[in-house]
Design a protein around this motif. Structure first.
Motif, PDB file in Angstrom:
ATOM      1  N   GLY A 183       0.845  -1.137  -0.042  1.00 56.67           N
ATOM      2  CA  GLY A 183       0.199   0.046   0.077  1.00 56.67           C
ATOM      3  C   GLY A 183       0.980   1.267   0.037  1.00 56.67           C
ATOM      4  N   ALA A 184       0.307   2.343   0.938  1.00 56.51           N
ATOM      5  CA  ALA A 184       1.074   3.756   0.887  1.00 56.51           C
ATOM      6  C   ALA A 184       2.421   3.599   1.620  1.00 56.51           C
ATOM      7  N   GLY A 185       2.639   2.376   2.055  1.00 55.01           N
ATOM      8  CA  GLY A 185       3.811   2.385   2.913  1.00 55.01           C
ATOM      9  C   GLY A 185       5.021   1.728   2.017  1.00 55.01           C
ATOM     10  N   GLN A 186       4.747   1.569   0.904  1.00 53.65           N
ATOM     11  CA  GLN A 186       6.103   0.650   0.083  1.00 53.65           C
ATOM     12  C   GLN A 186       7.185   1.706   0.013  1.00 53.65           C
ATOM     13  N   GLY A 187       8.296   1.293   0.313  1.00 60.20           N
ATOM     14  CA  GLY A 187       9.683   1.817   0.445  1.00 60.20           C
ATOM     15  C   GLY A 187      10.064   2.691   1.498  1.00 60.20           C
ATOM     16  N   TYR A 188       8.900   2.483   2.701  1.00 58.94           N
ATOM     17  CA  TYR A 188       9.277   3.254   3.714  1.00 58.94           C
ATOM     18  C   TYR A 188       9.632   2.417   5.135  1.00 58.94           C
ATOM     19  N   LYS A 199       4.499  12.537   5.872  1.00 56.95           N
ATOM     20  CA  LYS A 199       3.408  12.797   4.876  1.00 56.95           C
ATOM     21  C   LYS A 199       1.864  11.856   5.653  1.00 56.95           C
ATOM     22  N   ILE A 200       0.974  12.342   5.553  1.00 60.45           N
ATOM     23  CA  ILE A 200      -0.348  11.850   6.148  1.00 60.45           C
ATOM     24  C   ILE A 200      -1.223  11.353   4.862  1.00 60.45           C
ATOM     25  N   LEU A 201      -1.269   9.969   4.679  1.00 61.99           N
ATOM     26  CA  LEU A 201      -1.859   9.441   3.563  1.00 61.99           C
ATOM     27  C   LEU A 201      -3.041   8.463   3.869  1.00 61.99           C
ATOM     28  N   GLN A 202      -4.000   8.670   2.636  1.00 63.06           N
ATOM     29  CA  GLN A 202      -5.154   7.602   3.040  1.00 63.06           C
ATOM     30  C   GLN A 202      -4.663   6.378   2.650  1.00 63.06           C
ATOM     31  N   SER A 203      -5.112   5.318   3.078  1.00 61.29           N
ATOM     32  CA  SER A 203      -4.705   3.827   2.669  1.00 61.29           C
ATOM     33  C   SER A 203      -5.589   3.630   1.299  1.00 61.29           C
ATOM     34  N   PRO A 204      -4.644   3.154   0.460  1.00 64.98           N
ATOM     35  CA  PRO A 204      -5.121   2.801  -0.864  1.00 64.98           C
ATOM     36  C   PRO A 204      -5.853   1.467  -1.067  1.00 64.98           C
ATOM     37  N   LEU A 205      -5.729   0.813  -0.101  1.00 66.80           N
ATOM     38  CA  LEU A 205      -6.050  -0.638   0.053  1.00 66.80           C
ATOM     39  C   LEU A 205      -7.499  -1.076  -0.064  1.00 66.80           C
ATOM     40  N   VAL A 206      -8.005  -0.264   0.848  1.00 66.17           N
ATOM     41  CA  VAL A 206      -9.622  -0.308   0.658  1.00 66.17           C
ATOM     42  C   VAL A 206     -10.327  -1.843   1.128  1.00 66.17           C
ATOM     43  N   GLU A 207     -11.203  -2.248   0.495  1.00 65.75           N
ATOM     44  CA  GLU A 207     -11.651  -3.650   1.140  1.00 65.75           C
ATOM     45  C   GLU A 207     -10.708  -4.661   0.786  1.00 65.75           C
ATOM     46  N   ASN A 208      -9.608  -4.587   0.368  1.00 64.28           N
ATOM     47  CA  ASN A 208      -8.360  -5.652   0.531  1.00 64.28           C
ATOM     48  C   ASN A 208      -7.732  -5.510   1.314  1.00 64.28           C
ATOM     49  N   ALA A 209      -7.583  -4.519   2.214  1.00 69.30           N
ATOM     50  CA  ALA A 209      -6.606  -4.249   3.252  1.00 69.30           C
ATOM     51  C   ALA A 209      -6.449  -5.492   4.328  1.00 69.30           C
TER      52      ALA A 209
END
Lengths: 313, 313
Positions: free
Chosen positions: B120-125, B286-296
């Motif tokens: 998700g949004a944390g890739q690379g961190y 950064k404050i990010l919205q999770s992109p994974l939605v129903e697959n989280a």
């Protein structure tokens, strides 16, 4: 093996030669920092102090606990409020060049938790939260045996977790940080605010209000002093409960001048935290007073070296 | 390579076959949990669901994101509020025996942050704080690339950090936890409390007050709804500021049903956090919205395996 620990403060620099096996300080010295003399002068005098206490003894490296924001990878002091001309100063490489030894630097609150892990109340634990209660509140965390410093190395600012948004103004500009209550600054502020209501408090008998005079008055049953300590305990308990829920640490170690108040602080604090933590966290931790006292700075600084090389012998 | 992710919920169990290279869910299914049927029955049906979706496909291991307190080393569910007969249930070993595959378990909030890191949004961190805002508030932290679970594996309870000691009662028994504000439960409570003062609010037009109806009303300019969102934003900002000062993360990722409110939540939240953080932390995150939605859930569960083996291919 021997390690040199340097506790870099705004007023004094303490330098010690530490036996890493037992944490014994074989020799130590203290010099005035004299920040206004300029960073080159400070550096030169630190190097001389190290050469003096290590004369005739071998040592493997130097650890420096420094206030401010530290780039630990490159050994650079990014900025430090009380050292105005040190912005981006490569303290580590410069000192290393003079001494021909490796030099490791950490923020002083982080070096405090390392000192506790290697030589103090944190020995044998992999999950430690440490607080230093002095003029301000410093924090350091070891979690899963790793010093938590974060992406830019500036994490662990536990004194600036907000525990009451309606609380008093903190030096950082926010309201109700832990530091606004559980520091000498916070305690003195609370005493001054309540002076009109408690003019006869023992706190005001001395020339100067200090955190120590407040704790001493509390031990004598002074009402205002006890009210202030209740506020300090409540704030610390709320903060520590959050740290317990976040890190699930084995020990919370509290040092700094205010920790020397002893039972009058620790007894109610332990009771209140145990009330506040969620059921699964009850009895999962201990709250301990730092045993390192006046050597915490030098031992913490020496521990930076042990943490980086991962061993003590 | 393929991994099976199992998102174990109180009402439904979602099971997916995940291609670890790209996070694609090749097949998935959902079964009712039916907790009252007993743990052996639930286990048997989970195993059957896995066998069904993996028929003809190889996979290397199973990851399970489970609510409650998990002994990750031994794969045991220590206790889980909605699974009363699961105390100390060796879910991992039992499922492993049936399937003849390795099974790894984590708490579901921890598996959420892992899912963000791997897919998700944390890739690379390497420094990620994650919050799931649903019925309650779940938390997960990756710091220095390590999942922070603490000495007993129960850390990361970021929803139960107290952010206002004068605040509303939380389900955990304390006052003013982050969860008491920034959850569906908290939002609905605030709406009900203010009903008398704002009887004409759009929030009360529907049969049932939900977090979604409050955000929808706010988008239409409803006064009460906007007041509630201000409270949610302020609470989240105070909590997140503390997490930033503590962990110095690169990203804060917010998921769960409430995160889908989008800009009406994230825009004021980003502004308020940037106001509250200390100068050295500004622009550090950064404050990010999770992109994974129903697959989280499924991706988080699959990520448990990746985190344990340390690679994705």
């Amino acid at each position: 093996m021997n390690i040199v620990g340097v506790d870099l403060g705004g007023t004094f620099v303490k330098v010690g030669l530490v036996d890493s096996l037992n944490g014994k300080i074989k020799r130590k010295t203290e010099i005035e920092t004299q920040v206004t003399s300029g960073k080159d002068s400070v550096l030169k005098r630190i190097a001389e102090a190290i050469q003096k206490i290590t004369a005739g003894e071998n040592y493997i490296a130097v650890g420096i606990g420094s206030p401010g924001s530290i780039d630990k990878k490159r050994g650079i002091v990014r900025f430090s409020p009380n050292f105005p001309d040190w912005n981006n100063y490569p303290l580590g490489p410069e000192l290393s060049r003079i001494l021909n030894k490796s030099v490791f630097i950490e923020n002083d609150a982080n070096s405090f938790v390392l000192g506790e892990k290697w030589f103090g109340a944190g020995q044998g634990y992999e999950h430690i939260v440490a607080l230093t209660l002095g003029t301000g509140v410093g924090g350091g965390v070891i979690s899963h045996n790793i010093l938590i410093t974060g992406s830019n190395g500036i994490g662990g600012e536990l004194g600036h977790v907000i525990i009451n948004p309606q609380g008093p103004l903190c030096g950082c500009g926010n309201h109700g940080c832990l530091e606004a209550y559980a520091s000498a600054t916070g305690i003195i502020r609370m005493a001054k605010e309540k002076r009109k209501k408690f003019p006869d408090s023992e706190i005001f008998k001395a020339n100067e209000i200090t955190a120590k005079s407040v704790f001493d008055a509390a031990k004598n049953g002074d009402r205002l002093a006890n009210k202030i300590i209740n506020e300090v305990v409540e704030a610390l308990a709320i903060g520590i409960t959050g740290f317990i829920h976040t890190f699930n640490p084995s020990v919370i170690i509290i040092g700094g001048g205010i920790s020397r108040a002893g039972d009058i602080l620790f007894k109610p604090l332990r009771e209140r935290v145990e009330e506040l933590v969620m059921p699964s966290f009850k009895n999962s931790y201990k709250i301990l007073q730092s045993p390192l006292v006046e050597n915490a700075g030098i031992l913490g600084a020496a521990s930076i070296v042990l943490q980086r090389i991962g061993k003590r012998d």
